[in-house]
Design a protein around this motif. Structure first.
Motif: not given
Length: 635
Positions: A108-115, A367-372
């Motif tokens: 849903x675009x809330x975490x900086x992971x690419x599938x 934090x998933x959303x701030x993992x970077x």
């Protein structure tokens, strides 16, 4: 304590001697100080489930035979076993749930992971009955995550979807007849804790069946779910060449060790270590080197080629090298003593999870959303720590071994497809049928201070390979075999029996490796035991038999964690003959021990536990079992 008697890993005595010279206490010192260990606890006949106790049963029949509430040895042992399995399953369930959350947030675009693996995403969706037509990968990933969440919100009578979608149909039918199909992982864990509390279930047989159900919770709501989601997010592993043992550290580099079990943050630490290499060079280093411990190490090895530093028992010794600038931990198998060890060096111990804090460590919250941001901060902490390193305290052992890792089921089938593109499993099955491969054994699990580190893993595997038994490995067992040189093509030439060697050579050359496949195939982390289950399911389906009829076995030679109890119970429920190299705390009850290791388990489930503390005798027991299964199949 002699530094020569605790491990067969040549790096360990060297660093243990350094630790003693530096005035440090390690796991082996603490183990020695605990001797003799409590005999009641070793037998499983100590109960602390209410505040009237603790109560203990006299195993010789001369003292108390019942606790204050009236619980006898059979009940106490059965309750303790279910609680252990529940603790292990809870660890894997929590791990899997974190992975599902990450997939959903990414979708849903809330975490900086690419599938990364759309093919695996579609395959998993197909098993779950989710249509893939006309959907982009983010939409499909969201629906897959929602299907996983639905298992955790299941308030009806239907069993867990992830189980019915991935387990062999024959097994689902068997478990259903026994009333063992779990519905909701969280609810089953809650129920088990209630069931084992004071004054509830007093039937040891019912408690044993509940333990089997908890194994299924672990196998499908934990292991399989975590592996599927992590493959979708980070990619399904394929063979990668790297190195293992503490010689992978480098005094000229910023060294970061990633330790634990959940790869959500460690994947990002790898990414940011590569991005910030110039900052390390500016600080006077030649760059940044990463290494892994335990299953986080296995995860980043398979997908990123990050070398393995060591396994569970030697985690303190990694810091003792004096060359580790940061040890980043997530959850599970993290020794609290790491804070004491790092305090003696410049090393930063960084905790990241809210449920796994260590006094004296620096906490950088995940934090998933701030993992970077988190990963970038961690790498920079390591670079700053490097500036404070004392070269006089650095001693890196020169021991390292090449490893070839990352044999997912997809990778194994891909290699076999080079021999038969239309029917990839046929070459494997044909070579089992004609006896070139006697059978297969999954060697898995931990280290345990009760066992000379890595010795049981290595001795067992040597004996199995000599007798043409193919080995697949996960967890700290895979680390042990990697350090000892068993995850290489050269090991096939050195250790495999003649017919197994010929098969592995043919497959390796057909796959374009110009060398044999390793005789022990690294299949990943502890949760990746689900890959072994998938491979068994595929072989059983090809042969049109049940998993319990296959000439295969499993072994946990040096297990120590509650997770291993849950995994082993799942394996037995799957129908697999499962060896334990450390005696479980059940011998205080003939009912429980007999049910798990005898005809009761085998008749109900097709599998059973086999306890043997001598590695050669254990190998011979496994080989005898494999031969018996071959005879029953007429091969």
């Amino acid at each position: 304590m002699s530094v020569k008697d605790v491990s067969i890993d040549p790096a360990v005595p060297e660093l243990l001697e350094k630790a003693e010279n530096d005035g440090l206490e390690t796991v082996w010192h603490r183990f020695a100080s605990q001797q003799p260990q409590c005999g009641f606890g070793l037998l499983g006949i100590c109960c602390r489930n209410c505040v009237q106790g603790p109560c203990r049963i006299d195993p010789f029949g001369e003292g108390p035979q019942k606790g204050i509430c009236g619980a006898n040895a059979d009940l106490i042992v059965a309750r303790n076993l279910l609680r252990s399995a529940t603790g292990g399953a809870a660890a894997h369930i929590d791990h899997a749930y974190e992975a599902v959350e990450a997939l959903y947030q990414a979708a849903v675009g809330k975490a900086p992971y690419e599938i990364k693996d759309e093919a695996k995403l579609k395959a998993v969706a197909g098993k779950l009955g989710i249509s893939v037509d006309g959907k982009d990968k983010n939409t499909l990933a969201r629906e897959v995550a929602e299907a996983a969440f639905a298992d955790f919100a299941n308030h009806g009578a239907a069993p867990m979807k992830w189980l019915t979608a991935t387990a062999p149909a024959e097994r689902v039918e068997t478990w259903g007849k026994l009333g063992l199909l779990p519905k909701n992982p969280d609810r089953e864990i809650r129920t088990a804790m209630h069931q084992t509390s004071m004054g509830v279930d007093s039937d040891p047989v019912n408690l044993i069946l509940a333990t089997v159900k908890m194994g299924l919770v672990d196998g499908y709501g934990g292991l399989h779910l975590a592996t599927d989601i992590q493959d979708i997010l980070f990619g399904t592993p394929s063979p990668v060449v790297s190195d293992a043992n503490l010689g992978v550290l480098d005094a000229d580099y910023v060294n970061i060790i990633i330790h634990g079990h959940v790869p959500l943050l460690s994947e990002k630490v790898v990414e940011w270590a590569r991005k910030l290499e110039n900052e390390a060079i500016a600080a006077g280093a030649r760059g940044i080197k990463l290494a892994g411990i335990c299953c986080t190490g296995n995860e980043v090895l398979m997908r990123q080629g990050v070398p393995l530093a060591t396994n569970f028992l030697a985690q303190e010794l990694a810091v003792t090298t004096g060359a580790v600038d940061a040890m980043v931990v997530d959850v599970q198998c993290i020794m609290p003593s790491l804070a004491d060890i790092t305090a003696c060096y410049h090393t930063k111990l960084i905790t990241t999870m809210p449920i796994a804090k260590v006094p004296g460590a620096e906490h950088v919250p995940f934090d998933i959303e701030k993992v970077d941001e988190t990963a970038r901060q961690i790498v920079r902490i390591a670079i700053e720590a490097y500036k404070n390193r004392d070269p006089e305290k650095v001693r890196i052992p020169g021991h390292r071994s090449k490893v070839v890792a990352g044999f997912s089921v997809e990778a194994v089938v891909g290699a076999l497809a080079k021999l038969n593109a239309d029917n990839p499993l046929k070459p494997l099955v044909d070579n089992i049928a004609n006896g070139n491969i006697l059978g297969a054994c999954g060697v898995v699990g931990c280290n345990n201070a009760k066992v000379v580190q890595d010795s049981f893993h290595v001795a067992l595997v040597k004996e199995l390979l000599k007798n043409n038994v193919l080995v697949v490995a996960t967890g700290c067992a895979a680390h042990a075999l990697g350090k000892a040189g068993f995850l290489t093509p050269e090991a096939t030439l050195q250790y495999a029996g003649d017919s197994l060697k010929a098969v592995l050579t043919a497959v390796g050359e057909a796959a374009g490796l110009k060398a044999p496949l390793p005789p022990a195939l690294h299949m990943g982390s502890c949760v990746d035991n689900s890959r072994i289950g998938d491979l068994l399911k595929a072989l059983a389906a090809y042969l049109n038999v049940a998993v319990k009829d296959l000439p295969v076995a499993a072994s946990a030679p040096e297990y120590q964690h509650e997770k291993a109890i849950a995994i082993g119970t799942w394996a037995v429920a799957l129908g697999v003959f499962t060896h334990l190299g450390v005696v479980p705390p059940v011998l205080g009850s003939q009912v429980v021990a007999g049910a798990l290791t005898g005809e009761t388990a085998e008749n109900l489930l097709g599998g059973k536990f086999y306890v043997e503390t001598d590695p050669i005798a254990a190998a011979q027991g496994i080989i005898a079992h494999i031969k018996d299964k071959r005879a029953k199949l007429g091969i």
